[in-house]
Structure formats: structure tokens, C-alpha cells
Design a protein around this motif. Structure first.
Motif, mmCIF file in Angstrom:
data_model
loop_
_atom_site.group_PDB
_atom_site.id
_atom_site.type_symbol
_atom_site.label_atom_id
_atom_site.label_comp_id
_atom_site.label_asym_id
_atom_site.label_seq_id
_atom_site.Cartn_x
_atom_site.Cartn_y
_atom_site.Cartn_z
ATOM 1 N N ASN A 42 -5.650 -30.663 -14.839
ATOM 2 C CA ASN A 42 -7.294 -30.009 -14.724
ATOM 3 C C ASN A 42 -8.373 -31.096 -15.024
ATOM 4 N N LYS A 43 -8.616 -32.466 -14.786
ATOM 5 C CA LYS A 43 -9.969 -33.786 -14.965
ATOM 6 C C LYS A 43 -10.706 -32.408 -14.590
ATOM 7 N N ALA A 44 -12.196 -32.743 -15.574
ATOM 8 C CA ALA A 44 -12.786 -31.427 -15.873
ATOM 9 C C ALA A 44 -14.516 -32.388 -15.526
ATOM 10 N N PHE A 45 -15.135 -31.410 -13.928
ATOM 11 C CA PHE A 45 -16.062 -31.765 -13.471
ATOM 12 C C PHE A 45 -16.819 -33.112 -14.157
ATOM 13 N N ASP A 46 -17.079 -34.326 -14.039
ATOM 14 C CA ASP A 46 -17.990 -34.924 -14.483
ATOM 15 C C ASP A 46 -18.898 -35.891 -13.479
ATOM 16 N N ILE A 47 -20.210 -36.438 -13.451
ATOM 17 C CA ILE A 47 -20.449 -37.973 -12.882
ATOM 18 C C ILE A 47 -20.417 -39.308 -13.678
ATOM 19 N N ALA A 48 -19.895 -40.030 -12.514
ATOM 20 C CA ALA A 48 -18.979 -41.544 -12.809
ATOM 21 C C ALA A 48 -20.251 -42.436 -12.644
#
Length: 574
Positions: free
Chosen positions: A116-122
Motif C-alpha cells: 500500500n504505497k500512499a497516494f502522492d504526486i511525483a
């Protein structure tokens, strides 16, 4: 509809004064979150709806965004009315006049996804909207698959090798500036040994010359561990936005690595086409050139056919042969011999000679690994003796069509004497400047090429030693080493009159242009006259020395070009 909303956003920002025309950045947003709960989202910039019903695997075009001031990006579910209580939000400040690519990725759901890789903006802040040069395609690569390992990317279609190293989740690899061709991208784990998947990247077929684009790893390697979400793939975002373009899957088959070297000196085979089954493998392949190492099918029989140039099919070839390669082996194939019925003596029939333990780089990066092949149809069985650094015999009794396994040589400048099999008669001597050419860490093939007696072989190319590099291209000619006795024709050297009183004529000729000098030594070996004659061509020449000031006695007159001399004894009577 979305373009209109973007336009309205810009108008609203202008009206409110939040956008300074002289302080803007260019921004593209890519939706790459494979969580089903985020399949369709709204993207808010502060209190303005930036992207309405923004769907997974789509991209906005590049647009102007405010720079030099803080603003908030908020992610909401579809059809939202306000940015309040978002799924996710973050405050950004963009630098003036920079271009950005923002990639939304990761998981918003509390369960159902592993890992479960947390939502983010790269964020990538060195984006470009077109290639730096018009004849290439610039490709930004991003790892956005939450359950994929750290990966390497290898290009296996044209043999470019590793192009991305150790790319982790959420990372960008800076732009690859690629010639606009059709490629095959193999995704491997970080060891570089195990392939995860492979994809076609048809940059030329899609007409992407001059374009800049982003390739994202997207979706799940294991959908069953991730709520049966979308499967893993590589997808392309163009600067104009829209739906991402799926790169077609390339079926990985067992392969071997193969290099082909054209060393057939028959003028009838000077330029050929090489077909692999029904596929044109090498078009207008010229004598003394080599292909790079490329993948070839292994574990199944295929046919190599040789045709004349500009052929349209492999039917009725000049020559053909079937092969089965072993998976994961590396091969060097040398096309050699005579296809003509007459005009060559001896006639060694055309064939492809196979070495199945090829190398693409040296086994030790301080060495140069050298494979030797005898491909001169009218040359005898030979020895190769290293006479520069005194290494001695390095190849023994090599016959036509034979390979001598890799010599693992320290990267130095060598001198190779080609001798007959008795080891007493020198055919020719060549410089092999491995260090000067910067070949440390390289693996290469040296081929004996051409004819010792062109007169007996339709005036074909003369004998020489040529180097095929692993990267392919024109073979590199090793320069012929000429001792002074080889440069100056010894039987044409004379000094007269003898005895002499006032002057001596030194007559000589050379077999090629050379810087010639004359020296006179007394009986004790002291040099008493030295004159540089300069560059002279291969004609009979005369040089006059003034010896009127010398005492009577015995002297030695030497004429040279390079490291050695031809010496004549002369008597002076004054």
C-alpha cells in the motif's frame, strides 16, 4: 469541454490577480493512480476546479500555472462542488519559467492493495515540451507501479543495452535523447538478469520525431493482490495530453546475442543483403563492416540467406544455411570466402564461420579481449608473434576459416608479426595500438582480410588485419608497420664515388613516402654529419654529401627513415 474549463481557469486567475503573466510555469498533470477508488477524480487548484472527471491513464496538456506563490492542489472524487474534505491535498510553490510534470499515483484505499504505497504526486521540474533536436525523440521515464520492484530498462531491439539503471518506485530517469527508431524495451529487475516484461516502443512508426514524451510504468504486476486492478504496462503521455498510449507487449522468446562480420573479399559479394527467414536483417551490408550485437531467436531453427543488394525477398539466394542457436549464448558470425565461379585462386567457397563463445566486453575492464579469425583465402597457415613488447607467439598454426580463442591482453600498444607456420618467414607486421585507441574494457575481433596476391584474385582488396568492435560499423584497419629496411629498398642504396675526396652521392629509393635522413659515422662510431633530407616519394633519389673537410679514413654512411638504417662503408681520401 476540458480545454474550455482550463481556459476559464486561466481567465479566472487573471481576473483575481493570482496569475502574474511574468511569473508562470508550464505544468502537465498525469493520472497514474491505479487504485479503483481514484479511477476518476477532480483536481482543484486552490478553489478552482482544474481538471473535472480526470480519469486514470489520461494526461492534461501543458498549461500555464502560477509561480512564485503557494497554492494548494486537492484531489476529490468525481462531480465535486468544492475542494473541501479532499481525498488528498498538498501545497506547492512553482519556480518561475520552469516546466513541470506532475504524476498522481499510489493508493488512497486503506485496504485491498499490497503493498500500500500512499497516494502522492511525483514532481519532475525539468520537463520539456519538444525534443532538443528535431531528428530525435526525448523520452522521460517514470516508475509508477506500486508493486513492481526496482528495475533496469534494457533496449534489445537495436542492441542499445541498458538505458535506465536501478529505477525505484516514484522515481524519474532523466530524458533519454533517442534517435527516432522503433525500439524494444525489456524491463528487468535490478540485477539485470530477470525480465519482468518487454514492450515495443515504435517511435518511428508513430511519427514521434521531434517529440518529447513521458513513459510511465503503470498498473499492477499482481492484480490479484491489488483488488484486481489494471495490469502492469508501459504508457506514453504526449505534451498535448489526452488518453495515455499503451506500448504493445513484446513477447519475450529465448534469444542469443549475435554479431555478423562481412569479410568476403569476392567483389561479387562486396555489398549484400542478409535475410533471417523472411526478415531483412542487414540491408546493403558492405565488405569490411560489422553489425552490432543483436538478439536472435534461440532454440528454434532459422535460415540465413545471402542476397545481392536491394533484394525484395530471400528467394533464390547466393547462399543460405540453417542454424539453431543456444539460448543466452553469444555468437560471432563471419561471412567469408568466394561466391564467383572463376577469377579467384584458391577458391575457398563462401560460408559463414561461427564462434559460439563471443564476448561483448572484456572479462577484465583493464584488459582488451581479442578474438582472432583467419579470413584471407590465399594466405597460408600462420603464427602471430607479438614483437613490440616481446610477448612472443600469441597465436599458433591458425589456418583459413579458424578462430583462435580470446586473448586477454593488457591494454597496451602491440606490434603483431604475421609469420608462416614455421615461425621464420614474416608475411607482414602490423601495429595494434589498443591503448592509443582507448580500447580498455573492450572485446573485439581481429580478422585477416583480403588477398596476399590480388593479381590472382580479380585485383581484389589487399591483405590486412582489421578490427570489428562490439558496437559494429566499419572495420578498423590496423596500420602496417614498416621497418626502415621495409621502407627503404635496400638493394637500391649505394654511395659513390668510393673512394671519395670532396663529395659522396647517396642514392636510394623508398616504397612509399617517408621522412629520410643521412648520417655519417667515423670508425669509432661518432656521428660527424647528420642531414635531414625531408619527405621523399617512392622514386630513385640522389643526395650529395660534402666530405671535403673529413680526414682520410674509413667512414660509414647511413640512410634511414624511422627507427633503423641501411648503412654503407665508404673510404675518404683527402
Amino acid at each position: 469541454m476540458k480545454t474550455n474549463k482550463l481556459f476559464l481557469l486561466l481567465v479566472a486567475l487573471l481576473i483575481t490577480g493570482s496569475l502574474n503573466l511574468f511569473a508562470t510555469s508550464r505544468v502537465q498533470v498525469i493520472h497514474n493512480s491505479a487504485d479503483k477508488a481514484a479511477e476518476v477524480v477532480d483536481v482543484w487548484l486552490d478553489n478552482t476546479l482544474l481538471l473535472d472527471d480526470f480519469t486514470f491513464r489520461t494526461a492534461s496538456p501543458f498549461i500555464d500555472a502560477p509561480s512564485g506563490m503557494a497554492f494548494k492542489i486537492s484531489i476529490k472524487g468525481p462531480d465535486s462542488k468544492t475542494p473541501d474534505n479532499p481525498i488528498w491535498s498538498q501545497v506547492y510553490t512553482l519556480d518561475d519559467k520552469k516546466d513541470y510534470i506532475l504524476i498522481a499515483e499510489g493508493i488512497v484505499s486503506p485496504s485491498g492493495y499490497t503493498p500500500n504505497k500512499a497516494f502522492d504526486i511525483a514532481v519532475y521540474d525539468m520537463a520539456i515540451e519538444k525534443a532538443k533536436t528535431i531528428n530525435q525523440t526525448d523520452v522521460l521515464v517514470h516508475h509508477g507501479s506500486t508493486d513492481a520492484p526496482t528495475v533496469d530498462v534494457y533496449e534489445t531491439g537495436v542492441g542499445a543495452g541498458m538505458i535506465v539503471d536501478n529505477l525505484m518506485y516514484s522515481d524519474f530517469a532523466g530524458y533519454l535523447e533517442l534517435g527516432t527508431m522503433d525500439y524494444v524495451l525489456e524491463i528487468r529487475d535490478e540485477t539485470g538478469e530477470n525480465a519482468v516484461a518487454a514492450y515495443q516502443a515504435p517511435l518511428a512508426s508513430l511519427g514521434l520525431e521531434g517529440a518529447a514524451l513521458t513513459v510511465v510504468a503503470s498498473g499492477f504486476l499482481n492484480p490479484e493482490n491489488n483488488s484486481m486492478g489494471e495490469a502492469f504496462g508501459l504508457y506514453v503521455a504526449l505534451p498535448a495530453g489526452g488518453e495515455l498510449i499503451a506500448l504493445p507487449v513484446y513477447e519475450i522468446t529465448e534469444t542469443a546475442r549475435v554479431q555478423v562480420i562481412h569479410n568476403a573479399a569476392d567483389m561479387a559479394a562486396e555489398v549484400v543483403d542478409v535475410w533471417l527467414n523472411e526478415t531483412l536483417l542487414l540491408d546493403n551490408f558492405t565488405f569490411r563492416t560489422a553489425s552490432p550485437f543483436v538478439d536472435a531467436p534461440a532454440g528454434e531453427e532459422f535460415t540465413i540467406a545471402i542476397q545481392g543488394p536491394d533484394s525484395n525477398s530471400p528467394e533464390n539466394p547466393i547462399w543460405s544455411q540453417s542454424y539453431t542457436l543456444e539460448a543466452d549464448e553469444t555468437y560471432v558470425l563471419v561471412a567469408n570466402g568466394i561466391v564467383s565461379a572463376t577469377g579467384y585462386d584458391p577458391v575457398q567457397p563462401f560460408d559463414i564461420y561461427v564462434y559460439d563463445m563471443g564476448r561483448e566486453q572484456a572479462s577484465n575492464m583493464d584488459n582488451t579481449d581479442v578474438l582472432v579469425f583467419h579470413g584471407s583465402t590465399d594466405a597460408p597457415t600462420v603464427d602471430v608473434v607479438e614483437v613490440g613488447v616481446g610477448a612472443g607467439t600469441i597465436v599458433n598454426d591458425l589456418s583459413y576459416g579458424g578462430f583462435d580463442g580470446y586473448l586477454e591482453l593488457g591494454t597496451a600498444d602491440y606490434r603483431l608479426a604475421i609469420k608462416d607456420e614455421t615461425g621464420t618467414v614474416t608475411v607482414a607486421t602490423y601495429n595494434a595500438p589498443l591503448a592509443t585507441l582507448g580500447l580498455n574494457g573492450e572485446a573485439l575481433t581481429i580478422v585477416a582480410s583480403g588477398f596476399l596476391n590480388p593479381d590472382n584474385n580479380s585485383m581484389g582488396e589487399a591483405f590486412g588485419l582489421y578490427v570489428a568492435l562490439a558496437s559494429g560499423g566499419e572495420l578498423v584497419e590496423l596500420p602496417l608497420w614498416l621497418s626502415t629496411r621495409e621502407i627503404i629498398v635496400e638493394e637500391n642504396v649505394s654511395a659513390f664515388p668510393n673512394p671519395a675526396s670532396s663529395f659522396i652521392n647517396v642514392q636510394y629509393s623508398t616504397i612509399n613516402d617517408a621522412d629520410v635522413y643521412v648520417e655519417v659515422y667515423d670508425i669509432l662510431g661518432s656521428k660527424i654529419i647528420s642531414e635531414q633530407i625531408g619527405s621523399r616519394s617512392n622514386q630513385l633519389k640522389n643526395h650529395t654529401l660534402d666530405v671535403s673537410g673529413l680526414d682520410s679514413g674509413l667512414y660509414f654512411v647511413s640512410i634511414g627513415a624511422g627507427e633503423s638504417k641501411v648503412t654503407k662503408k665508404i673510404q675518404v681520401v683527402n
